[in-house]
Motif scaffolding. Sequence first.
Motif, PDB file in Angstrom:
ATOM      1  N   ASN A   1      43.736  11.522  40.575  1.00  0.00           N
ATOM      2  CA  ASN A   1      44.511  10.965  39.466  1.00  0.00           C
ATOM      3  C   ASN A   1      46.005  10.969  39.750  1.00  0.00           C
ATOM      4  O   ASN A   1      46.763  10.193  39.152  1.00  0.00           O
ATOM      5  CB  ASN A   1      44.225  11.748  38.185  1.00  0.00           C
ATOM      6  N   MET A   2      46.453  11.820  40.674  1.00  0.00           N
ATOM      7  CA  MET A   2      47.861  11.837  41.061  1.00  0.00           C
ATOM      8  C   MET A   2      48.145  10.861  42.181  1.00  0.00           C
ATOM      9  O   MET A   2      49.286  10.722  42.617  1.00  0.00           O
ATOM     10  CB  MET A   2      48.288  13.245  41.474  1.00  0.00           C
ATOM     11  N   GLY A   3      47.087  10.180  42.655  1.00  0.00           N
ATOM     12  CA  GLY A   3      47.293   9.138  43.650  1.00  0.00           C
ATOM     13  C   GLY A   3      47.025   9.545  45.082  1.00  0.00           C
ATOM     14  O   GLY A   3      47.258   8.755  45.999  1.00  0.00           O
TER      15      GLY A   3
ATOM     16  N   SER B   1      44.934  10.145  48.424  1.00  0.00           N
ATOM     17  CA  SER B   1      43.746   9.545  49.015  1.00  0.00           C
ATOM     18  C   SER B   1      42.672  10.615  49.213  1.00  0.00           C
ATOM     19  O   SER B   1      42.950  11.821  49.147  1.00  0.00           O
ATOM     20  CB  SER B   1      44.091   8.910  50.365  1.00  0.00           C
ATOM     21  N   VAL B   2      41.455  10.171  49.480  1.00  0.00           N
ATOM     22  CA  VAL B   2      40.370  11.115  49.750  1.00  0.00           C
ATOM     23  C   VAL B   2      40.680  11.937  50.997  1.00  0.00           C
ATOM     24  O   VAL B   2      40.425  13.144  51.057  1.00  0.00           O
ATOM     25  CB  VAL B   2      39.035  10.365  49.915  1.00  0.00           C
ATOM     26  N   LYS B   3      41.272  11.278  52.007  1.00  0.00           N
ATOM     27  CA  LYS B   3      41.642  11.985  53.230  1.00  0.00           C
ATOM     28  C   LYS B   3      42.653  13.081  52.945  1.00  0.00           C
ATOM     29  O   LYS B   3      42.547  14.206  53.471  1.00  0.00           O
ATOM     30  CB  LYS B   3      42.210  10.993  54.249  1.00  0.00           C
ATOM     31  N   GLU B   4      43.633  12.788  52.088  1.00  0.00           N
ATOM     32  CA  GLU B   4      44.641  13.788  51.732  1.00  0.00           C
ATOM     33  C   GLU B   4      44.019  14.916  50.921  1.00  0.00           C
ATOM     34  O   GLU B   4      44.330  16.098  51.125  1.00  0.00           O
ATOM     35  CB  GLU B   4      45.767  13.124  50.950  1.00  0.00           C
ATOM     36  N   SER B   5      43.124  14.553  50.001  1.00  0.00           N
ATOM     37  CA  SER B   5      42.440  15.573  49.202  1.00  0.00           C
ATOM     38  C   SER B   5      41.608  16.488  50.091  1.00  0.00           C
ATOM     39  O   SER B   5      41.556  17.703  49.877  1.00  0.00           O
ATOM     40  CB  SER B   5      41.549  14.913  48.144  1.00  0.00           C
ATOM     41  N   HIS B   6      40.964  15.894  51.083  1.00  0.00           N
ATOM     42  CA  HIS B   6      40.153  16.674  52.025  1.00  0.00           C
ATOM     43  C   HIS B   6      41.022  17.707  52.729  1.00  0.00           C
ATOM     44  O   HIS B   6      40.635  18.886  52.876  1.00  0.00           O
ATOM     45  CB  HIS B   6      39.495  15.738  53.039  1.00  0.00           C
ATOM     46  N   LYS B   7      42.212  17.278  53.166  1.00  0.00           N
ATOM     47  CA  LYS B   7      43.135  18.186  53.841  1.00  0.00           C
ATOM     48  C   LYS B   7      43.546  19.322  52.917  1.00  0.00           C
ATOM     49  O   LYS B   7      43.576  20.503  53.312  1.00  0.00           O
ATOM     50  CB  LYS B   7      44.357  17.395  54.319  1.00  0.00           C
ATOM     51  N   ILE B   8      43.842  18.982  51.656  1.00  0.00           N
ATOM     52  CA  ILE B   8      44.349  19.979  50.711  1.00  0.00           C
ATOM     53  C   ILE B   8      43.297  21.043  50.406  1.00  0.00           C
ATOM     54  O   ILE B   8      43.604  22.245  50.412  1.00  0.00           O
ATOM     55  CB  ILE B   8      44.815  19.290  49.415  1.00  0.00           C
ATOM     56  N   VAL B   9      42.059  20.628  50.143  1.00  0.00           N
ATOM     57  CA  VAL B   9      41.049  21.591  49.661  1.00  0.00           C
ATOM     58  C   VAL B   9      40.251  22.237  50.778  1.00  0.00           C
ATOM     59  O   VAL B   9      39.496  23.179  50.521  1.00  0.00           O
ATOM     60  CB  VAL B   9      40.086  20.914  48.657  1.00  0.00           C
ATOM     61  N   THR B  10      40.392  21.756  52.019  1.00  0.00           N
ATOM     62  CA  THR B  10      39.582  22.335  53.104  1.00  0.00           C
ATOM     63  C   THR B  10      40.400  22.912  54.251  1.00  0.00           C
ATOM     64  O   THR B  10      39.883  23.728  55.016  1.00  0.00           O
ATOM     65  CB  THR B  10      38.608  21.291  53.697  1.00  0.00           C
TER      66      THR B  10
ATOM     67  N   GLN C   1      58.108  11.520  46.557  1.00  0.00           N
ATOM     68  CA  GLN C   1      59.098  10.533  46.958  1.00  0.00           C
ATOM     69  C   GLN C   1      58.510   9.130  46.940  1.00  0.00           C
ATOM     70  O   GLN C   1      59.152   8.171  46.490  1.00  0.00           O
ATOM     71  CB  GLN C   1      59.632  10.848  48.353  1.00  0.00           C
ATOM     72  N   ALA C   2      57.262   9.011  47.433  1.00  0.00           N
ATOM     73  CA  ALA C   2      56.606   7.699  47.436  1.00  0.00           C
ATOM     74  C   ALA C   2      56.409   7.191  46.010  1.00  0.00           C
ATOM     75  O   ALA C   2      56.618   6.001  45.723  1.00  0.00           O
ATOM     76  CB  ALA C   2      55.261   7.785  48.158  1.00  0.00           C
ATOM     77  N   LEU C   3      56.041   8.092  45.108  1.00  0.00           N
ATOM     78  CA  LEU C   3      55.830   7.704  43.712  1.00  0.00           C
ATOM     79  C   LEU C   3      57.152   7.339  43.047  1.00  0.00           C
ATOM     80  O   LEU C   3      57.224   6.383  42.267  1.00  0.00           O
ATOM     81  CB  LEU C   3      55.149   8.845  42.956  1.00  0.00           C
TER      82      LEU C   3
END
Length: 275
Positions: free
Chosen positions: A63-65, A67-76, A92-94
């Motif tokens: 919901n914060m924008g 990507s799945v790849k970024e989420s994967h990095k964050i949680v794993t 910054q991008a937002l």
Amino acid sequence: MHSESHSPKYRIGEFAKRMGVSPHFLKYYEETGILKPDTQENHYRFYNLWDASVILECKRMKNMGFSVKESHKIVTDSTAADLEQMLQIHQQALTDELKQKQLILEALQNMRADLKLCQAGEWHIRTVPPVWFLPHTLEQQFVNDAGTYTQLDRWVEAMPVVHSAQRVTLDQQNHWQPEWGFSVPADKVEAAGLMPEPPAVLLPAGRVFEQYLSYPVHRETAQEEHNQQYARALEHIRHLNLIPGRIILKEIVSYTLQNHIRQSYCILRVPVEEP
């Protein structure tokens, strides 16, 4: 307190319902390697409260924008420093995206206001800020100046902050010399990400006769119809006991088409001075 290994387990349909997501969402995040449900020999998937915390974090990141790849990095595979860096980059991008959206919103609001003024045939005498103009066509042909094409894509991408426009010069023989191109207010150049270079020219600030027009244009006689509007504008200026300049800037507000007839909505700006 019960350990996670002893917490209740739920099949995918019930778990998705209790988590407020779809079974497809769970399957997709399993395929990416983020979720690792307990899979039985009968291929049934079972989820527990440990998976719930991962799902909620993934949903928040989505919901914060992120990507799945970024989420994967964050949680794993991340540390607090990694997360801080990713959050900073995304913020910054937002921020940049919001600035661009704000420009587009302002352009939409201006377009609605200008359309109403065109339909009403309003006109004013006022002082306008400087405007950049990039020539694109001359005498029914694209210009050959390489400088136009080294920056053209950036100007086109900056629309609707950038306008389709025509710079029309009245030569010494009183013939109109039209150049189609693009215009952008000088104070919007930086926000639009532009760095105008030759052959782009800066039309100076000054007092102008500004007229909002709506008139039909036919393909075979388009330039004649435009020229008639220019001549009427100069006549109007003279009736106001003002002296018109020899360069007109016409900015396109929009076009509509009905019954094979194009209706042009535009703004004419003609420099004026006292006699």
